[in-house]
Design a protein around this motif. Structure first.
Motif, PDB file in Angstrom:
ATOM      1  N   ASP A 182      37.334  38.513  35.757  1.00 16.69           N
ATOM      2  CA  ASP A 182      37.134  39.998  36.470  1.00 16.69           C
ATOM      3  C   ASP A 182      36.007  40.517  35.458  1.00 16.69           C
ATOM      4  O   ASP A 182      35.197  41.279  36.008  1.00 16.69           O
ATOM      5  N   ASP A 183      36.054  40.242  34.349  1.00 19.01           N
ATOM      6  CA  ASP A 183      35.272  40.934  33.392  1.00 19.01           C
ATOM      7  C   ASP A 183      33.778  40.511  33.444  1.00 19.01           C
ATOM      8  O   ASP A 183      33.005  40.773  32.496  1.00 19.01           O
TER       9      ASP A 183
ATOM     10  N   CYS B 179      30.612  44.120  35.475  1.00 19.51           N
ATOM     11  CA  CYS B 179      31.372  45.485  34.781  1.00 19.51           C
ATOM     12  C   CYS B 179      29.988  46.171  34.935  1.00 19.51           C
ATOM     13  O   CYS B 179      28.869  46.149  34.979  1.00 19.51           O
TER      14      CYS B 179
ATOM     15  N   SER C 124      33.871  48.829  32.426  1.00 18.54           N
ATOM     16  CA  SER C 124      34.868  48.819  33.713  1.00 18.54           C
ATOM     17  C   SER C 124      34.398  47.811  34.331  1.00 18.54           C
ATOM     18  O   SER C 124      33.405  47.883  35.132  1.00 18.54           O
TER      19      SER C 124
ATOM     20  N   THR D 181      35.922  44.960  39.846  1.00 14.39           N
ATOM     21  CA  THR D 181      37.184  44.894  40.513  1.00 14.39           C
ATOM     22  C   THR D 181      38.098  45.992  40.435  1.00 14.39           C
ATOM     23  O   THR D 181      38.972  46.388  41.333  1.00 14.39           O
ATOM     24  N   GLU D 182      38.254  46.535  39.217  1.00 15.60           N
ATOM     25  CA  GLU D 182      39.192  47.829  39.226  1.00 15.60           C
ATOM     26  C   GLU D 182      38.536  48.926  39.533  1.00 15.60           C
ATOM     27  O   GLU D 182      39.297  49.786  39.976  1.00 15.60           O
TER      28      GLU D 182
ATOM     29  N   LYS E 160      36.796  49.029  42.025  1.00 14.69           N
ATOM     30  CA  LYS E 160      36.873  48.951  43.731  1.00 14.69           C
ATOM     31  C   LYS E 160      38.288  49.550  44.117  1.00 14.69           C
ATOM     32  O   LYS E 160      38.151  50.527  44.987  1.00 14.69           O
ATOM     33  N   LYS E 161      39.370  49.488  43.338  1.00  9.30           N
ATOM     34  CA  LYS E 161      40.380  50.128  43.522  1.00  9.30           C
ATOM     35  C   LYS E 161      40.615  51.681  43.543  1.00  9.30           C
ATOM     36  O   LYS E 161      41.613  52.192  44.261  1.00  9.30           O
TER      37      LYS E 161
END
Length: 166
Positions: A90-91, A94, A106, A109-110, A112-113
């Protein structure tokens, strides 16, 4: 590019040279890289919307750029194995920015939420709870008992009204 290098990045300023435009560089690399590598253009729009940068902007941009390059170098060292780069966490993608007064990376994927893509804004904005104080400082005629803090309201010209405090 015929050696072990698998990826490249070209950064340019829109005023670096009158003839070496983004399109020219793209066409040059595309024609020279047939069968060896491919190219694509990515123009960062938000960076170009602010007009002439101040010395502070230039200094801050340089600092963020250095941090981004150091971060990318560390990530590449972490995921490099046997001549290949495995960027599948995921990272690996960023965005750099400030989070609570600290420069942080950041994961996309984070983000996007917590993003409202329709309005291009965060879903929760920390400053919305300050609206009452801002209206009081701007001498709006509001009643503290009637004020209800809550969700973000998207304002359009049709909904602007002094009576409602907007």
């Amino acid at each position: 590019m015929k050696t072990d290098i698998q990826r490249g990045l070209v950064l340019r300023n829109e005023k670096c040279h009158e003839h070496y435009t983004t399109e020219f560089l793209y066409n040059l690399y595309s024609s020279e890289g047939k069968g060896i590598f491919d190219c694509r253009i990515n123009v960062l729009g938000h960076l170009q919307q602010g007009g002439a940068p101040t010395p502070f902007d230039r200094n801050y941009g340089t600092k963020l750029g250095v941090k981004a390059v150091l971060w990318m170098s560390e990530k590449l060292e972490e995921v490099y194995c046997k001549g290949r780069v495995f960027a599948n966490s995921d990272d690996s993608a960023c965005v750099i920015g400030l989070r609570k007064k600290v420069v942080a990376f950041s994961p996309v994927t984070e983000l996007k939420k917590v993003t409202d893509f329709e309005h291009r804004l965060p879903q929760e904005q920390w400053w919305l709870n300050l609206r009452l104080m801002l209206k009081m400082l701007a001498n709006y005629q509001i009643s503290l008992t009637e004020y209800i803090s809550g969700k973000m309201e998207h304002v359009t010209r049709r909904t602007l009204s002094i009576e409602k405090g907007f």
